[in-house]
Design a protein around this motif. Structure first.
Motif, PDB file in Angstrom:
ATOM      1  N   LEU A 167       0.823  -1.209   0.000  1.00  0.00           N
ATOM      2  CA  LEU A 167       0.000   0.000   0.000  1.00  0.00           C
ATOM      3  C   LEU A 167       0.856   1.257   0.000  1.00  0.00           C
ATOM      4  N   GLU A 168       1.993   1.187   0.685  1.00  0.00           N
ATOM      5  CA  GLU A 168       2.875   2.352   0.732  1.00  0.00           C
ATOM      6  C   GLU A 168       3.690   2.516  -0.543  1.00  0.00           C
ATOM      7  N   SER A 169       3.787   1.450  -1.347  1.00  0.00           N
ATOM      8  CA  SER A 169       4.404   1.602  -2.667  1.00  0.00           C
ATOM      9  C   SER A 169       3.439   2.305  -3.619  1.00  0.00           C
ATOM     10  N   LEU A 189      -3.196   8.811   0.073  1.00  0.00           N
ATOM     11  CA  LEU A 189      -4.011   8.185  -0.963  1.00  0.00           C
ATOM     12  C   LEU A 189      -4.819   9.231  -1.731  1.00  0.00           C
ATOM     13  N   ASP A 190      -5.120  10.349  -1.059  1.00  0.00           N
ATOM     14  CA  ASP A 190      -5.798  11.459  -1.740  1.00  0.00           C
ATOM     15  C   ASP A 190      -4.919  12.059  -2.834  1.00  0.00           C
ATOM     16  N   SER A 191      -3.612  12.069  -2.609  1.00  0.00           N
ATOM     17  CA  SER A 191      -2.728  12.892  -3.439  1.00  0.00           C
ATOM     18  C   SER A 191      -2.163  12.190  -4.669  1.00  0.00           C
ATOM     19  N   ILE A 192      -2.435  10.894  -4.843  1.00  0.00           N
ATOM     20  CA  ILE A 192      -1.913  10.216  -6.024  1.00  0.00           C
ATOM     21  C   ILE A 192      -2.946  10.237  -7.152  1.00  0.00           C
ATOM     22  N   LEU A 227       3.990   7.102   2.288  1.00  0.00           N
ATOM     23  CA  LEU A 227       3.674   7.891   3.478  1.00  0.00           C
ATOM     24  C   LEU A 227       4.242   9.299   3.387  1.00  0.00           C
ATOM     25  N   ARG A 228       5.292   9.477   2.616  1.00  0.00           N
ATOM     26  CA  ARG A 228       5.898  10.800   2.419  1.00  0.00           C
ATOM     27  C   ARG A 228       4.868  11.805   1.898  1.00  0.00           C
ATOM     28  N   ALA A 269      13.868   1.582 -11.632  1.00  0.00           N
ATOM     29  CA  ALA A 269      13.698   1.909 -10.213  1.00  0.00           C
ATOM     30  C   ALA A 269      12.715   3.049  -9.993  1.00  0.00           C
ATOM     31  N   GLY A 270      12.207   3.629 -11.087  1.00  0.00           N
ATOM     32  CA  GLY A 270      11.186   4.672 -10.959  1.00  0.00           C
ATOM     33  C   GLY A 270      11.631   6.062 -11.338  1.00  0.00           C
TER      34      GLY A 270
END
Length: 365
Positions: free
Chosen positions: A11-13, A103-106, A17-18, A155-156
């Motif tokens: 979920l954090e991927s 989760l709001d911000s993605i 949390l940042r 790696a993103g």
């Protein structure tokens, strides 16, 4: 064996949390991440009734949108619903995890789900976040540049809007001399060496920095890897608050209100005066979104769909936009569906349940 931490890491991927706001408390709030997972219960809010449902369903992990704990607790004596809920969960070895403003911000998060339900197209973040992007610069021998670039992309790094694998590359010459303890990849220790190199520049979000640098060090052939990290002021268009999109076809304002009423199952919608104009562009923000009103107006939205507008805040629309307050719970209710889709797709062997408890504290007569 799948552990609770495997779920939380996933979920954090998706929603690091940042990305949570400073006042928020997303993440694993209660429980042992090393515990073996049995099954998952998804809810918008965590209440005593939800914990009882988890017990009855033999779920040992509750995944919620709203954190049960926002501020610090000095005592847990059961004097209010938060403490009673926590006590019940502790006694029954039930972990509680929340993904809230992160989760709001993605792009594919809470507001993306709202846009999907309304049927909006060409959606993008309404208020992109700043202070997240960084630039990585490294120097690679010519023959290894492609390998290092591809490793960084995997790696993103290198994502700009709808483009990936983005980098800028310039040729130059690097110099170095290793001491007697070195084992240089090229050249000889103790001797000045000149190497044709490529300066590779790419971009990354700061929450991926550790992963990207670890990948760089692994993929780069040099014993000592030279690289620079720069903080950028650029807005990150894929992260931020609210979203905005367009309807497939223009609608009347009353048709939009009816669409919202039917889609979000609300008995009433508080709204500003109708402007007697066709609606094409709609901005949304799950939960309390009044802070984005001016952004919605500046973006040319005809409607702003959100919740928790206060009386005087309705005046701020100044007939430039129609504000439709559909309610806090109503705007975020499909977050449960979002969690369900993410978890069942990536953990198909585990039972994932949608809570049947209606946690909306607001009733309409």
């Amino acid at each position: 064996m799948t552990k609770i931490k495997d779920i939380t890491r996933f979920l954090e991927s998706v929603a690091p949390l940042r990305l949570q706001e400073s006042y928020d408390n997303a993440g694993l709030i209660l429980g042992d991440g090393q515990a073996e997972l049995t099954s998952i219960l998804i809810t918008l809010d965590v209440t005593e009734e939800v914990v009882e449902e988890a017990i009855a369903s033999q779920c040992n992990l509750i995944v919620a949108h709203h954190p049960i704990v926002f501020s610090g607790l000095k005592k847990i004596t059961g004097k209010n619903y938060v403490e009673r809920t926590l006590l019940k969960a502790i006694k029954n070895d039930i972990a509680i995890y929340a993904a809230h403003t992160n989760l709001d911000s993605i792009t594919g998060g809470v507001n993306g789900k709202i846009c999907e339900k309304i049927g909006l197209e060409n959606c993008k973040i309404l208020d992109p976040a700043g202070g997240i992007l960084k630039k990585l610069v490294t120097f690679v021998p010519v023959d290894y540049a492609e390998k290092v670039r591809q490793a960084l992309f995997s790696a993103g790094a290198g994502n700009i809007g709808n483009y990936d694998s983005c980098s800028f590359n310039t040729h130059g010459q690097g110099t170095f001399r290793g001491d007697d303890t070195t084992n240089p990849f090229v050249g000889e220790k103790g001797t000045q060496h000149y190497e044709n190199e490529i300066r590779v520049e790419t971009i990354l979000p700061d929450y991926l920095q550790g992963k990207v640098i670890a990948t760089l060090l692994e993929a780069h052939p040099y014993e000592e890897v030279a690289y620079d990290i720069y903080s950028l002021d650029n807005k990150f268009e894929q992260i931020g608050m609210g979203m905005i999109g367009t309807l497939p076809e223009e609608k009347t304002e009353k048709d939009v209100l009816q669409l919202l009423k039917d889609t979000f199952h609300t008995g009433v919608i508080r709204h500003t005066a109708l402007r007697q104009k066709k609606v094409n562009k709609i901005a949304v923000c799950g939960g309390a979104g009044s802070f984005l009103l001016n952004k919605a107006i500046s973006a040319g939205a005809d409607f702003f769909v959100t919740g928790d507008f206060k009386y005087h805040q309705f005046f701020d629309a100044e007939n430039k936009i129609v504000v439709a307050d559909i309610g806090h719970f109503e705007s975020e209710q499909f977050t449960k569906e979002l969690f369900y889709e993410l978890l069942t797709k990536n953990f198909p062997k585990f039972v994932v349940r949608l809570s049947e408890v209606n946690t909306n504290p607001v009733f309409y007569f």
